[in-house]
Design an enzyme around this catalytic site. Structure first.
Site, PDB file in Angstrom:
ATOM      1  N   ARG A  53       0.846  -1.196   0.000  1.00  0.00           N
ATOM      2  CA  ARG A  53       0.000   0.000   0.000  1.00  0.00           C
ATOM      3  C   ARG A  53       0.883   1.249   0.000  1.00  0.00           C
ATOM      4  O   ARG A  53       0.606   2.236  -0.666  1.00  0.00           O
ATOM      5  CB  ARG A  53      -0.955   0.009   1.200  1.00  0.00           C
ATOM      6  CG  ARG A  53      -1.701   1.328   1.317  1.00  0.00           C
ATOM      7  CD  ARG A  53      -2.944   1.325   2.208  1.00  0.00           C
ATOM      8  NE  ARG A  53      -2.968   0.386   3.290  1.00  0.00           N
ATOM      9  CZ  ARG A  53      -2.269   0.520   4.432  1.00  0.00           C
ATOM     10  NH1 ARG A  53      -1.507   1.569   4.626  1.00  0.00           N
ATOM     11  NH2 ARG A  53      -2.359  -0.392   5.370  1.00  0.00           N
ATOM     12  N   ASP A 178      -7.149  19.331 -13.818  1.00  0.00           N
ATOM     13  CA  ASP A 178      -7.396  17.998 -14.372  1.00  0.00           C
ATOM     14  C   ASP A 178      -6.943  18.052 -15.835  1.00  0.00           C
ATOM     15  O   ASP A 178      -7.581  18.699 -16.664  1.00  0.00           O
ATOM     16  CB  ASP A 178      -8.887  17.657 -14.243  1.00  0.00           C
ATOM     17  CG  ASP A 178      -9.205  16.243 -14.721  1.00  0.00           C
ATOM     18  OD1 ASP A 178      -8.472  15.725 -15.585  1.00  0.00           O
ATOM     19  OD2 ASP A 178     -10.195  15.665 -14.237  1.00  0.00           O
TER      20      ASP A 178
HETATM   21  C1  LIG Z   1     -12.616   9.783 -16.573  1.00  0.00           C
HETATM   22  C2  LIG Z   1     -12.262  11.090 -15.996  1.00  0.00           C
HETATM   23  C3  LIG Z   1     -12.027  11.236 -14.612  1.00  0.00           C
HETATM   24  C4  LIG Z   1     -12.197  10.089 -13.640  1.00  0.00           C
HETATM   25  O1  LIG Z   1     -11.250   9.095 -13.815  1.00  0.00           O
HETATM   26  P1  LIG Z   1     -11.525   7.535 -13.470  1.00  0.00           P
HETATM   27  O2  LIG Z   1     -10.234   6.902 -13.852  1.00  0.00           O
HETATM   28  O3  LIG Z   1     -12.690   7.109 -14.287  1.00  0.00           O
HETATM   29  O4  LIG Z   1     -11.822   7.469 -12.011  1.00  0.00           O
HETATM   30  C5  LIG Z   1     -11.647  12.479 -14.148  1.00  0.00           C
HETATM   31  N1  LIG Z   1     -11.523  13.532 -14.989  1.00  0.00           N
HETATM   32  C6  LIG Z   1     -11.756  13.438 -16.297  1.00  0.00           C
HETATM   33  C7  LIG Z   1     -11.602  14.638 -17.170  1.00  0.00           C
HETATM   34  C8  LIG Z   1     -12.129  12.226 -16.866  1.00  0.00           C
HETATM   35  O5  LIG Z   1     -12.368  12.141 -18.168  1.00  0.00           O
END
Ligand SMILES: *Cc1c(COP(=O)(O)O)cnc(C)c1O
Length: 388
Positions: A53, A178
């Site tokens: 972990r 993001d």
């Molecule tokens: C898919 C996605 C996520 C979430 O990711 P997972 O791997 O599905 O948990 C977050 N941000 C964006 C822009 C995404 O396309």
């Protein structure tokens, strides 16, 4: 390899950064360390890896490789993109704090902010940040975190990372981006002033629709420590197989992204002149409101194209999605294969209808993740699906 991190070019880093084969019996690929624990020789001995972990050599190879791609000092891997987002939110926010998030964002990020954080006494404000000056209007002395996504899912909205980071920093807030849609190949938010980068590696980094994984990159040592603490304390970590698959995917990221971008540009041009299409959202189009910013902030325009159909109905979207042969109707994006998504019921199914209406997410809308198949086959499939 880390000492050469700064001098290698992207495509080389993707293949070589973060892994020293001398330390792994000269294995060319980082081995999958399928073990939960590592043996000590003596009580009290301090080991680099002790319990899976906390860390494994496979995960460490991925974290170091990914950090190099984002030009970051540190990388951290999680079991999914949402686990990565959750760790960043927990590491930066406590009850009484405020987070300001770009309104047009991934449905899962919207859900954790709106449903989970708000219930924990954290104030969540969604704002249109396409004009950076809007942040000045909503930011307060309680704002600890500004959450950005650019380009956004699903309408490919753009926000100015450098301008928003400058305002956030004046107010003592941390900025997270993001970067899933752009990937580190097209955009490096830390170099533009952001403090934290988050990825769903499930998408382009993995690239083959066969792994769920999240990644975080930071430069700041205190932020790294805080997020790493949550990674170990909460334990939403990826297994070694998933780290291996992501490392393998990353090796071809530069090649794949060039083809995704080439194909998406051609699809956007084709759809723009199509009688069944009302509007095409793609940052590479000169009429896209974020086009100039995209040219400045990104190296190319990415592989996602979203369209409004002329007939704005779920039936029309359903008809086109069912007729498509190459494009499978699926939630994800960023894989080698082309996918189509009905954002209204799928990726943004959990968003309240009023919120979707305010953002312009329509029933008669489809998000296309353009794969790396031959462009002639992609265009032919779209043409037959959109025919009268
Ligand atoms: C898919 C996605 C996520 C979430 O990711 P997972 O791997 O599905 O948990 C977050 N941000 C964006 C822009 C995404 O396309």
């Amino acid at each position: 390899m880390s000492e050469t991190r700064d001098t290698m070019k992207f495509a080389t880093k993707a293949i070589h950064a973060g892994f020293d084969y001398h330390q792994h019996n000269r294995a060319v690929m980082p081995p999958i360390y399928q073990t939960s624990a590592f043996a000590h020789d003596a009580v009290g001995e301090s080991l680099e890896f002790a319990y899976a972990r906390t860390g494994t050599p496979t995960r460490a190879a991925l974290e170091a490789n990914f950090a190099a791609l984002e030009d970051a000092a540190h990388g951290l891997a999680f079991a999914s993109g949402m686990a990565a987002i959750d760790a960043v939110l927990r590491a930066t926010l406590k009850p009484g704090d405020e987070v300001i998030a770009v309104a047009d964002l991934y449905g899962g990020a919207y859900r954790i902010l709106d449903k989970v954080l708000a219930a924990q006494g954290i104030k969540v404000t969604f704002a249109d940040l396409s004009d950076a000056a809007n942040l000045e209007a909503v930011i307060s002395s309680n704002t600890r975190l500004v959450w950005l996504e650019t380009p956004t899912n699903p309408l490919l909205g753009m926000v100015d990372i450098a301008a928003l980071a400058a305002i956030a920093h004046q107010h003592g807030a941390v900025v997270a981006v993001d970067n899933t849609f752009a990937t580190p190949y097209l955009q490096n938010p830390l170099n533009q002033g952001a403090d934290i980068v988050v990825h769903s590696a499930t998408k382009y980094l993995g690239g083959h629709s066969d792994v769920l994984l999240g990644l975080v990159a930071v430069n700041d040592a205190a932020l790294f420590k805080a997020i790493k603490f949550i990674q170990n304390a909460a334990g939403a970590v990826p297994g070694p197989q998933d780290c291996f698959l992501t490392l393998r995917g990353i090796k071809t990221l530069a090649l794949r992204m060039e083809r995704h971008c080439d194909n998406a540009e051609k699809v956007a041009a084709f759809l723009q002149n199509h009688p069944a299409i009302d509007k095409v959202f793609f940052p590479g189009l000169p009429e896209h409101p974020g086009h100039e910013l995209a040219k400045r902030q990104m190296r190319r325009f990415g592989g996602i194209v979203t369209v409004y159909l002329k007939e704005d109905s779920r039936a029309a979207a359903s008809r086109v999605a069912s007729r498509l042969q190459l494009f499978l109707l699926a939630e994800s994006l960023g894989g080698v294969e082309s996918l189509v998504n009905h954002s209204y019921t799928m990726s943004h199914g959990g968003m309240p209808p009023e919120q979707k209406a305010a953002l312009g997410i329509r029933e008669g809308q489809l998000r296309l993740s353009i794969g790396i198949e031959d462009i002639d086959d992609i265009l032919a499939d779209l043409a037959q699906a959109l025919a009268e």
